[in-house]
Design a protein around this motif. Sequence first.
Motif, PDB file in Angstrom:
ATOM      1  N   PRO A 162      50.008  16.454  24.578  1.00 13.82           N
ATOM      2  CA  PRO A 162      51.352  16.425  25.165  1.00 13.82           C
ATOM      3  C   PRO A 162      52.322  17.131  24.219  1.00 13.82           C
ATOM      4  O   PRO A 162      52.301  16.894  23.014  1.00 13.82           O
ATOM      5  CB  PRO A 162      51.663  14.930  25.271  1.00 13.82           C
ATOM      6  CG  PRO A 162      50.822  14.294  24.207  1.00 13.82           C
ATOM      7  CD  PRO A 162      49.587  15.130  24.074  1.00 13.82           C
ATOM      8  N   THR A 236      51.750  10.199  25.356  1.00 15.14           N
ATOM      9  CA  THR A 236      51.703  10.324  26.813  1.00 15.14           C
ATOM     10  C   THR A 236      52.427   9.143  27.451  1.00 15.14           C
ATOM     11  O   THR A 236      52.540   8.071  26.855  1.00 15.14           O
ATOM     12  CB  THR A 236      50.250  10.330  27.339  1.00 15.14           C
ATOM     13  OG1 THR A 236      49.631   9.074  26.993  1.00 15.14           O
ATOM     14  CG2 THR A 236      49.453  11.467  26.750  1.00 15.14           C
ATOM     15  N   GLN A 240      51.182  10.204  32.843  1.00 16.36           N
ATOM     16  CA  GLN A 240      50.431  11.321  32.279  1.00 16.36           C
ATOM     17  C   GLN A 240      49.002  10.911  31.935  1.00 16.36           C
ATOM     18  O   GLN A 240      48.055  11.675  32.158  1.00 16.36           O
ATOM     19  CB  GLN A 240      51.133  11.838  31.023  1.00 16.36           C
ATOM     20  CG  GLN A 240      52.404  12.625  31.303  1.00 16.36           C
ATOM     21  CD  GLN A 240      53.118  13.010  30.017  1.00 16.36           C
ATOM     22  OE1 GLN A 240      53.149  12.233  29.051  1.00 16.36           O
ATOM     23  NE2 GLN A 240      53.688  14.199  29.991  1.00 16.36           N
TER      24      GLN A 240
END
Length: 322
Positions: A162, A236, A240
């Motif tokens: 991420p 995250t 996600q």
Amino acid sequence: MNELKINIDDVELVNRLFGSLDRNINIIEENFEVDIRERNSQIIVSGERCQEAGKVMYELIDIVREGETIDVQKINYVISLASEGKSYKETRLSNGIICFTHKGKPIKPKTLGQANYAKAIKSYDIVFGIGPAGTGKTYIAVALAASAFKNKEIEKIILTRPAVEAGEKLGFLPGDLQEKVDPYLRPLYDALYDILGRENAARLKEKEVIEVIPLAYMRGRTFDNAFIILDEAQNTTKEQMKMFLTRLGFGSKVVVTGDITQTDLPRGKKSGLKQAMQILDNVKGIKFCFLNARDVVRHDLVRRIIEAYERTKNDDDTEEQK
């Protein structure tokens, strides 16, 4: 004063055991508050805890005799095992080679925690590797991915992270979007280059056999016959994490790595990794592996720093409960 004498007549072995400027021995002396010296083909350990120190010395002598090198990390690991009544010999990892780097250097687990983590990745389709910095979570996963590719067990390696901002806004960084997110993916590139070689990794990336992409780019895709690694998963969100895990296709393997103590999400946002630990705890086919300060394989100060922060966290938790 209590004293233990260890007979040893191999000068070269003694030199390797003691290390440069007696650095190795100093670590044992400091941990057990003993005095260690070599005299007339004997190593003499003096002090109240000479027997405990002696057990560690015997372990290290065996390690040196079998051709292994000893360093600060390995000595501290042997000492930590001894404190739990375990021996390095019982948990020896020398045969657990994962793969070789492009320079021919063998990559293998350096601690029992790492060995269990590597074994889990080989045995389960989805594995979570959770632990502090320096425990080899990402590096071991990338090494196993490279090994699986070389053995033709998978056709593709997917590495993702991420792109969460840690104090700096992406918009202030120079370059286009790819150039902005590349710094977040650099640790993944570094591991790839070390294991496969820069040119080989670049060639495989050009052929899209290897993809190193931001997490947001994975939405809507499904990966078959692939080894997929999500790094820095503590950054995250719940959404996600669910999106990522559902990318799993047939013949694929997923490894999720993260450190739940270092979340860069905005205040009030819950970590998808922490939530996954609760939601998926009893799901068959998923394995959670937890590494700790004992598994740190960076500079010894990294281990001490992690332990200091863990003590502070425990103090804070106790204070909150009052």
